[in-house]
Every structure is written in structure tokens, then in C-alpha cells.
Scaffold this motif. Sequence first.
Motif, PDB file in Angstrom:
ATOM      1  N   ASP A 152       7.338  -3.445  -0.324  1.00  0.00           N
ATOM      2  CA  ASP A 152       8.079  -2.742   0.727  1.00  0.00           C
ATOM      3  C   ASP A 152       8.583  -1.389   0.229  1.00  0.00           C
TER       4      ASP A 152
ATOM      5  N   TYR B  39      14.952 -11.743  -0.989  1.00  0.00           N
ATOM      6  CA  TYR B  39      13.649 -11.787  -1.631  1.00  0.00           C
ATOM      7  C   TYR B  39      12.887 -10.514  -1.281  1.00  0.00           C
ATOM      8  N   SER B  40      12.338  -9.868  -2.294  1.00  0.00           N
ATOM      9  CA  SER B  40      11.505  -8.689  -2.084  1.00  0.00           C
ATOM     10  C   SER B  40      10.089  -9.027  -2.522  1.00  0.00           C
ATOM     11  N   ASP B  41       9.112  -8.743  -1.662  1.00  0.00           N
ATOM     12  CA  ASP B  41       7.726  -9.042  -2.023  1.00  0.00           C
ATOM     13  C   ASP B  41       7.118  -7.976  -2.938  1.00  0.00           C
TER      14      ASP B  41
ATOM     15  N   GLU C 290       6.573  -6.140  -8.584  1.00  0.00           N
ATOM     16  CA  GLU C 290       6.394  -7.587  -8.554  1.00  0.00           C
ATOM     17  C   GLU C 290       7.384  -8.214  -7.566  1.00  0.00           C
ATOM     18  N   PRO C 291       7.017  -9.343  -6.955  1.00  0.00           N
ATOM     19  CA  PRO C 291       7.974 -10.050  -6.102  1.00  0.00           C
ATOM     20  C   PRO C 291       9.177 -10.510  -6.931  1.00  0.00           C
ATOM     21  N   GLU C 292      10.372 -10.384  -6.367  1.00  0.00           N
ATOM     22  CA  GLU C 292      11.568 -10.818  -7.083  1.00  0.00           C
ATOM     23  C   GLU C 292      12.738 -10.971  -6.131  1.00  0.00           C
ATOM     24  N   GLU C 293      13.761 -11.678  -6.614  1.00  0.00           N
ATOM     25  CA  GLU C 293      14.991 -11.800  -5.858  1.00  0.00           C
ATOM     26  C   GLU C 293      15.921 -10.663  -6.232  1.00  0.00           C
TER      27      GLU C 293
END
Length: 87
Positions: A71, A66-68, A49-52
Motif C-alpha cells: 500500500d 496489518y499492512s500487506d 514485507e507484510p507486517e503488523e
Amino acid sequence: MTKVVYKVVPHDGGWAYRLGDVYSETFPTRADALQAARIVAAEQQVGGEPEEISWQDDKGIWHTEYSDGGDRPEADVEDGEEGVAAE
């Protein structure tokens, strides 16, 4: 894209998979270690999940990124005894 390679090698009286200098648990057979390495490699490529992400560098400074969640590295398994990629 980053690529990681898990290598199946003899270890501690049995077999293990290795990433860099880090070994997995020891398995009784090469086939068991190879199967475990393939599972780990497949899981390594599953996005999240996207998260910081917060992390501290070697100077003690905190950073937030921020990671989408997509990656993920390319992961492969190599049979270290044979020196060839394990399909």
C-alpha cells in the motif's frame, strides 16, 4: 491511493526538495536536488514485507493494524521553480 509530490525549490543558498513543510538537505545545484528528489520518489513507491503496525493515537490508545506491504503512495516530483512536473 495517496499521492505525494516532492517539490524542488531554492533553499538556504542552494536547492532542496520539499514535501509539505519539510525540506531535504541543501544541494548546490537545482539538477542535484532534482536527481535526489527523483530517487526519493522512486524509493517511496517500493513495497515492503507484510507486517503488523502498532501506533498510538492522540488520546493515548494503542492500535494494531496489518499492512500487506503493497500500500505505497504514488510519488511525483515537481520542479518548484518552473511549477511543472519533472519527468
